[in-house]
Design an enzyme around this catalytic site. Structure first.
Site, PDB file in Angstrom:
ATOM      1  N   CYS A 192       0.486  -1.169  -0.008  1.00  0.00           N
ATOM      2  CA  CYS A 192       0.147   0.292   0.453  1.00  0.00           C
ATOM      3  C   CYS A 192       0.780   0.950   0.071  1.00  0.00           C
ATOM      4  O   CYS A 192       0.640   2.057   0.391  1.00  0.00           O
ATOM      5  CB  CYS A 192      -0.821  -0.094   1.747  1.00  0.00           C
ATOM      6  N   CYS A 215       1.406  -4.861   6.180  1.00  0.00           N
ATOM      7  CA  CYS A 215       0.720  -4.807   6.817  1.00  0.00           C
ATOM      8  C   CYS A 215      -0.272  -5.351   6.456  1.00  0.00           C
ATOM      9  O   CYS A 215      -1.058  -6.256   5.533  1.00  0.00           O
ATOM     10  CB  CYS A 215       0.571  -3.259   6.938  1.00  0.00           C
ATOM     11  N   CYS A 223       6.901 -15.872  -4.327  1.00  0.00           N
ATOM     12  CA  CYS A 223       7.686 -16.534  -3.306  1.00  0.00           C
ATOM     13  C   CYS A 223       6.539 -17.490  -3.048  1.00  0.00           C
ATOM     14  O   CYS A 223       5.249 -16.978  -3.178  1.00  0.00           O
ATOM     15  CB  CYS A 223       7.280 -15.507  -2.577  1.00  0.00           C
ATOM     16  N   CYS A 253     -37.472 -54.402 -23.091  1.00  0.00           N
ATOM     17  CA  CYS A 253     -36.816 -56.259 -23.607  1.00  0.00           C
ATOM     18  C   CYS A 253     -36.899 -55.539 -25.706  1.00  0.00           C
ATOM     19  O   CYS A 253     -36.648 -55.358 -26.210  1.00  0.00           O
ATOM     20  CB  CYS A 253     -37.811 -57.111 -24.042  1.00  0.00           C
TER      21      CYS A 253
END
Ligand SMILES: [Zn+2]
Ligand SMILES: [Zn+2]
Ligand SMILES: [Zn+2]
Ligand SMILES: [Zn+2]
Ligand SMILES: [Zn+2]
Ligand SMILES: [Zn+2]
Lengths: 151, 541
Positions: free
Chosen positions: B188, B207, B234, B356
């Site tokens: 941010c 944060c 990562c 059948c």
């Protein structure tokens, strides 16, 4: 419209102050989330000499979601389709909020240097790129001359 | 999770059988259904709460043994098919490599966090230090020589995430210096108190507002146990405890837990979600086989192993191949779906309205086979060849064109029979509905009770079961290599088919069929079915 997040302001400032060579990104006068982008074709690539226009938009939840990027200039490339949409992992599942506009644009520039026909978006182009690379590169050069070079 | 319940079953088998077989010939075969019934399958239908309890027991057990947090235990179990012992062994052998393998810890710290977040803001030295600490003694290609041998004991209490300590933060090259307790969040780009920051074992610190917004975005996409660190490249996993610490909106927490539960069930080899629409039941079986499970809540029947419609004697891969092929070739096969054919003798148009396949022309009374249009007389004997596809022995020498036509002909032969038996099953259901109406009328008029007619419904149920298996013999045969085993299979298939048609014929004429005759026919059909399954249904260990 809500006020612009600090992150976007910071990124914009830095893009203006320390531009990346070969890449120019300027925010729109009326919309700070919309960028007019110009990427020059990398040297030693079939796109060399071309000036490619792109548009980049930062969605409401940026940077949690990736920016939306699209080529406006027509380009002959296996990972870019007719509508200019780009097949690039960092724009999709490999997006990370720590990535930035500048890293994305660098990735796009790198994609022009190294097309990846095994992960195609434009199937006909990718097909030709695989079976006859020379022919495909020739097409890419022609398109670059035709659409990306201003007279 | 106890092995005791297994024992109960086997101990009780004898009593159970003695009780039900009292007075009858107690033949040895009856003693173990696992051996005599090729479709025998032990399973239980559990509710979400029951499965949660079951999973929690596993988690608690692991916590007690290894002294780790439930959050970490869940990740380790998720990645090891919920087999406690495997986790315990791996943990005791090399805890560090287990944590790396399960993405609780980074593989190695050759990634400098400050490069990844590419100084929109700087990372903290604390983060870098943490990353260095995590470096494993064996796999660190960096110049960092700080290696810490992590013992299981120290890991036991180690949290999978940490609130960043407020050590001296470095600052971005362009921003002014910050006070000691402040840091800039790379996502941010705001400067905040150090105690607002959280990081995983990789040391990438962000944060708490960014983390929680990120988690909500991921949860919204349906991602839960696989949420990764926010830093680029990562792959360290975010464990449940950090997510639940930072996501505060109740609706998102709930969603996270639902998605995580799905992941847990899917990673557990003994558990399967019932594929029935909107059904919440989870089926559990210790035997992971391609056997039929029937949900007690919604009645959906499915293959326990792959979750598709039950498909014995065909195995999971083959049925998938077959269904894909059918979907791909649906255009070609469409033309055969017609419900009418011409009588091979008088050529009058005949509509098939029963299941059948033994047809009798209403016009000329000719008895013929719906499938091959051959004389029915040739179908009743040992020479019944209607189900068998006769390969062209010279096919290898034919042109590509002929070969392609032959391949299509072969596929259509099997597809036609597969499709036809599926249709027959539906038609037989309609016959049964009509029969039920007629019987209802009879009962109303005082001619017998429902109990008197029950045998007919039993016969119809058995017919459906036999025809279902017969339908699934066709994909099996299609993919079989030619040879003596295929010959045997097709022989048994033909036998089964003949007896099923006889049974269907008799049920359609139920009111005039002798009860003993019908029961005899049921017995023969079911014997043929189980014989085929015993010989060909793959029963995995
Ligand atoms: Zn990380
Ligand atoms: Zn932040
Ligand atoms: Zn169900
Ligand atoms: Zn299956
Ligand atoms: Zn006729
Ligand atoms: Zn026939």
């Amino acid at each position: 419209m809500s006020s612009l997040p600090r992150r976007i302001i910071k990124e914009t400032q830095r893009l203006m102050q320390e531009p990346v060579p070969g890449i120019n990104a300027i925010p729109d006068e009326n919309n700070a989330r919309y960028f007019h982008v110009i990427v020059t074709g990398p040297t030693d690539s079939p796109f060399e000499g071309g000036i490619f226009k792109l548009e980049l938009f930062l969605p409401e939840d940026y940077p949690m979601s990736a920016p939306k990027v699209r080529f406006i200039t027509k380009i002959y490339h296996p990972n870019i389709d007719r509508l200019g949409r780009i097949c690039l992992d960092v724009l999709k599942d490999k997006w990370s909020p720590a990535l930035q506009i500048r890293t994305i644009l660098l990735s796009i520039q790198a994609l022009l240097s190294a097309p990846n026909p095994d992960d195609p978006l434009a199937n006909d182009v990718a097909e030709l790129w695989k079976v006859n690379e020379a022919e495909a590169i020739k097409n890419a050069r022609e398109w670059t001359q035709k659409y990306a070079v201003e007279d | 999770m106890s092995a005791d319940s297994d024992m109960e079953y086997s101990d009780n088998d004898c009593e159970y059988d003695d009780y039900y077989n009292s007075g009858e010939d107690c033949d040895v075969e009856h003693l173990d259904p696992k051996k005599t019934d090729p479709e025998y399958f032990e399973y239980e239908c559990l509710t979400v709460e029951e499965v949660e309890k079951l999973l929690n027991e596993s988690v608690e057990k692991l916590n007690t043994i290894l002294q780790i947090t439930p959050s970490l235990a869940k990740v380790l179990l998720l990645e090891h098919q919920w087999i406690n012992q495997v986790v315990v062994d791996k943990y005791r052998q090399n805890a560090n490599s287990l944590l790396v393998e399960t993405r609780i810890k980074p593989a190695c710290n050759n990634t400098d966090p400050s490069l990844e977040v590419e100084n929109v803001a700087a990372t903290t030295s604390a983060a870098a230090a943490a990353a260095a600490t995590e470096s494993s003694s064996t796999s660190s290609p960096t110049t960092t020589t700080t290696t810490v041998v992590v013992t299981p004991q120290s890991l036991g209490t180690l949290s999978t995430y940490s609130k960043s300590p407020t050590t001296t933060p470095t600052t971005s090259n362009s921003s002014s210096s910050l006070s000691r307790s402040q840091m800039m969040c790379p996502v941010c780009a705001t400067v905040q108190q150090g105690d607002k920051f959280y990081s995983l074992s990789c040391g990438h610190s962000f944060c708490k507002d960014c983390w929680s917004m990120y988690f909500e975005t991921q949860i919204f996409l349906g991602i839960s146990t696989q949420i990764g660190c926010m830093a680029q490249m990562c792959n360290v996993r975010v464990p449940e405890d950090l997510v639940l610490t930072l996501v505060t909106r109740a609706v998102m927490r709930e969603k996270y837990q639902q998605f995580a539960f799905k992941d847990y069930v899917k990673s557990h080899p003994e558990l399967r979600f019932c594929p029935g629409p909107n059904c919440q039941i989870i089926v559990r079986s210790r035997e992971i086989a391609a056997k039929r499970a029937v949900c007690t809540a919604c009645g959906t029947s499915f293959c326990f192993k792959c979750g598709m419609d039950y498909h014995a004697p065909t195995d999971c891969q083959v049925i998938r191949k077959w269904l894909t092929k059918c979907a791909d070739d649906s255009e070609t096969a469409n033309y055969i779906s017609a419900n009418t054919k011409d009588c091979p003798k008088c050529h009058i148009c005949i509509e098939k309205n029963g299941g059948c396949n033994h047809m009798q022309c209403f016009n000329c009374k000719y008895d013929f086979c719906w499938m091959c249009l051959g004389d029915w007389k040739t179908h009743g004997s040992e020479y019944y060849e209607c189900s068998r596809y006769k390969d062209n022995p010279n096919i290898a020498n034919e042109s590509v064109h002929v070969q392609a036509r032959e391949a299509l002909k072969k596929y259509l032969h099997y597809y036609e029979r597969w499709e036809n038996h599926s249709k027959s099953m539906q038609l037989e259901q309609q016959t049964l509905d009509r029969l039920r109406q007629r019987i209802n009328e009879k009962v109303m008029k005082g001619r017998g009770t429902w109990i008197d007619w029950q045998y007919l419904f039993n016969a119809a149920a058995l017919l459906a079961k036999c025809r279902y298996t017969l339908q699934y013999t066709y994909p099996y045969a299609y993919f079989m290599e030619s040879g003596s085993r295929k010959d045997l299979f097709e022989y048994q298939q033909a036998q089964l088919e003949a007896e099923i048609e006889n049974l269907s014929w008799k049920i359609e004429r139920a009111e005039t069929t002798d009860l003993g005759d019908l029961e005899n026919q049921m017995d023969i059909a079911e014997k043929r079915r189980t014989t085929l399954l015993k010989d060909f249904f793959p029963v995995e260990a």
